[in-house]
Enzyme design. Structure first.
Site, PDB file in Angstrom:
ATOM      1  N   SER A  30       1.871  -9.794  -0.613  1.00 41.18           N
ATOM      2  CA  SER A  30       1.510  -8.374  -0.542  1.00 41.18           C
ATOM      3  C   SER A  30       1.753  -7.719   0.813  1.00 41.18           C
ATOM      4  O   SER A  30       1.858  -6.499   0.891  1.00 41.18           O
ATOM      5  CB  SER A  30       0.048  -8.184  -0.951  1.00 41.18           C
ATOM      6  OG  SER A  30      -0.797  -9.003  -0.167  1.00 41.18           O
TER       7      SER A  30
ATOM      8  N   LYS B 271       0.815  -1.232   0.000  1.00 43.36           N
ATOM      9  CA  LYS B 271       0.000   0.000   0.000  1.00 43.36           C
ATOM     10  C   LYS B 271       0.842   1.272   0.000  1.00 43.36           C
ATOM     11  O   LYS B 271       0.421   2.308  -0.494  1.00 43.36           O
ATOM     12  CB  LYS B 271      -0.934   0.011   1.203  1.00 43.36           C
ATOM     13  CG  LYS B 271      -1.953  -1.126   1.195  1.00 43.36           C
ATOM     14  CD  LYS B 271      -3.336  -0.605   0.909  1.00 43.36           C
ATOM     15  CE  LYS B 271      -4.330  -1.700   0.567  1.00 43.36           C
ATOM     16  NZ  LYS B 271      -4.338  -2.848   1.469  1.00 43.36           N
TER      17      LYS B 271
ATOM     18  N   GLU C 254      -9.587   6.452   3.254  1.00 48.23           N
ATOM     19  CA  GLU C 254     -10.446   5.468   3.895  1.00 48.23           C
ATOM     20  C   GLU C 254      -9.563   4.283   4.231  1.00 48.23           C
ATOM     21  O   GLU C 254      -8.536   4.068   3.583  1.00 48.23           O
ATOM     22  CB  GLU C 254     -11.552   5.022   2.934  1.00 48.23           C
ATOM     23  CG  GLU C 254     -11.135   3.951   1.916  1.00 48.23           C
ATOM     24  CD  GLU C 254     -10.061   4.410   0.937  1.00 48.23           C
ATOM     25  OE1 GLU C 254      -9.936   5.614   0.701  1.00 48.23           O
ATOM     26  OE2 GLU C 254      -9.339   3.535   0.406  1.00 48.23           O
TER      27      GLU C 254
HETATM   28  C1  PLP Z   1      -5.146  -4.006   1.406  1.00 49.76           C
HETATM   29  C2  PLP Z   1      -4.408  -5.268   1.216  1.00 49.76           C
HETATM   30  C3  PLP Z   1      -4.760  -6.186   0.203  1.00 49.76           C
HETATM   31  C4  PLP Z   1      -5.974  -6.022  -0.677  1.00 49.76           C
HETATM   32  O1  PLP Z   1      -5.981  -4.892  -1.480  1.00 49.76           O
HETATM   33  P1  PLP Z   1      -5.640  -4.927  -3.040  1.00 49.76           P
HETATM   34  O2  PLP Z   1      -5.981  -3.560  -3.481  1.00 49.76           O
HETATM   35  O3  PLP Z   1      -6.480  -5.986  -3.670  1.00 49.76           O
HETATM   36  O4  PLP Z   1      -4.198  -5.229  -3.159  1.00 49.76           O
HETATM   37  C5  PLP Z   1      -3.984  -7.308   0.028  1.00 49.76           C
HETATM   38  N1  PLP Z   1      -2.907  -7.552   0.811  1.00 49.76           N
HETATM   39  C6  PLP Z   1      -2.543  -6.712   1.804  1.00 49.76           C
HETATM   40  C7  PLP Z   1      -1.359  -7.053   2.628  1.00 49.76           C
HETATM   41  C8  PLP Z   1      -3.276  -5.543   2.033  1.00 49.76           C
HETATM   42  O5  PLP Z   1      -2.914  -4.716   3.019  1.00 49.76           O
END
Ligand code: PLP
Length: 399
Positions: free
Chosen positions: A381, A92, A114
């Protein structure tokens, strides 16, 4: 196969996207669009972003060959793109820093955001503190309760966290409230959206900043293996970490994209967050895309063990990828995600966030059916610190 890697002039990816917004926001979106077009073409701006990616976020993140995981499950090799090692612990931050720079360039000093799990709120709080911008984060009361550590982190970095008590008191309600604030304060306020959702040009802007993930992956995999990967696998909430990984491979037709949604307690129970796998097209939060609605066309309550995937909509570019079959989408349940979580902890000594644990589970299933010379890249992620409480208390996972 689709031929368009970018939205058309009205902001559509095929039939999806657009600008379904109150009239009062139209001129703000037009200004954002032209400011972004200028920034995108400005090498100084791009270099500023690249510099902060290196010095602040800690990029490039490694592409790690998960050999112990691969040895345990057999079949294709699995490589992990380590977004969990980025500053603040998830992808993010790439978008938060990029849009923070854009807000500054536009002369806006008041930022609203948000947040669901709090990961985007923390990323925005961090970027705003560093860039000298005021930040207000809207967050549902239910999420404030579930994600207390992230609320403390935001406050420590000087962000005001505003509780949202409407609806299910989760992410979609926080977005509604942020849009309301934006309508009333549009003159001095920049809305820093956290995923590839919302009206045009947000899905394109967020994607472009997150594309750093795929650009690095492409270089790293070519340097190490002298070839492109066979599969890219990533979890899909709003869709930003997945599109960020996929987009730079758009024209490499031999590279298959797989998006993994949250099947929650099972698709058949209706308690899930899988709009691409089992939803219908509709309009939510300013754009047309696949959605979860009930028989009356109302937005349905969703469920996922991972707060970051617990959202009834998805970015329009994914809907376009689905219809044109550029990507395929699958759904993984809470329990399967916990299996993926445990597998990565034990084999590699990496505690993943519950969101990418969905992708890990699917990649492990996929790998076993493939020959050993195939390469699967999984976008890791984020890291799992924020989820320990959920995993141990709510899911009752044995340690
Ligand atoms: C917010 C988040 C997601 C989901 O959001 P996407 O916009 O689909 O990437 C996935 N993994 C993590 C670690 C997140 O913080």
């Amino acid at each position: 196969m689709p031929t368009r890697a970018n939205p058309d002039s009205r902001g559509y990816f095929g039939q999806y996207g657009g600008k379904f917004i109150p009239e009062t926001l139209m001129s703000a979106l037009d200004k954002l669009e032209s400011a972004y077009a200028e920034a995108r073409a400005d090498t100084d701006f791009q270099q500023q972003f690249k510099r902060l990616c290196r010095k602040y976020i800690g990029r490039p993140t490694p592409l790690y060959p998960a050999q112990q995981l691969s040895a345990e499950i057999g079949g294709a090799a699995i490589l992990l793109k380590r977004e969990d090692l980025a500053h603040t612990g998830a992808h993010k931050i790439n978008n938060a820093v990029g849009q923070g720079l854009l807000a500054k360039r536009m002369g806006k000093k008041r930022i609203i955001a948000e947040t669901g799990a709090g990961q985007h709120g923390v990323a925005a709080a961090s970027a705003c503190a560093m860039l000298g911008l005021e930040c207000i984060a809207y967050m549902g009361e239910e999420d404030i309760r579930r994600q207390a550590p992230n609320v403390h982190r935001m406050k420590l970095m000087g962000t005001e966290v505003r509780p949202v008590s409407s609806g299910s008191r989760t992410l979609k309600d926080a977005i509604n409230e942020a849009i309301r604030d934006w309508v009333s304060n549009v003159r001095n306020t920049y809305y820093l959206l956290g995923s590839v959702v919302g009206p045009h040009p947000y899905p394109m802007i967020v994607r472009d900043f997150q594309a750093i993930i795929g650009q690095e992956t492409r270089e790293q995999v070519l340097a190490a293996y002298h070839r492109l990967p066979d599969y890219l696998v990533a979890c899909v909430g709003g869709g930003s970490n997945s599109i960020g990984l996929f987009h730079p491979f758009f024209s490499d037709k031999q590279v298959k994209f797989i998006g993994v949604e949250a099947a929650g307690r099972g698709l058949e129970t209706g308690q899930h967050a899988a709009p691409l796998t089992s939803g219908e097209p509709g309009v939510l939060h300013g754009a047309r895309s696949y959605l979860l609605t009930d028989d009356h066309g109302q937005i349905r309550e969703t469920h996922s063990i991972s707060a970051g995937l617990d959202y009834p909509g998805v970015g329009p570019e994914h809907s376009y990828y689905k219809d044109t079959e550029r990507a395929s989408y699958v759904a993984v349940t809470d329990n399967q995600a916990l299996e993926g979580f445990r597998l990565l902890c034990h084999t590699e000594g990496i505690v993943p966030a519950l969101e990418p644990a969905h992708a890990i589970y699917h990649a492990a299933r996929l790998a076993t059916d493939l020959p050993a010379d195939r390469l699967i890249v999984v976008n890791l992620s984020g890291r799992g610190d924020k989820d320990l409480e959920t995993v141990i208390k709510e899911a009752g996972m044995k340690l």
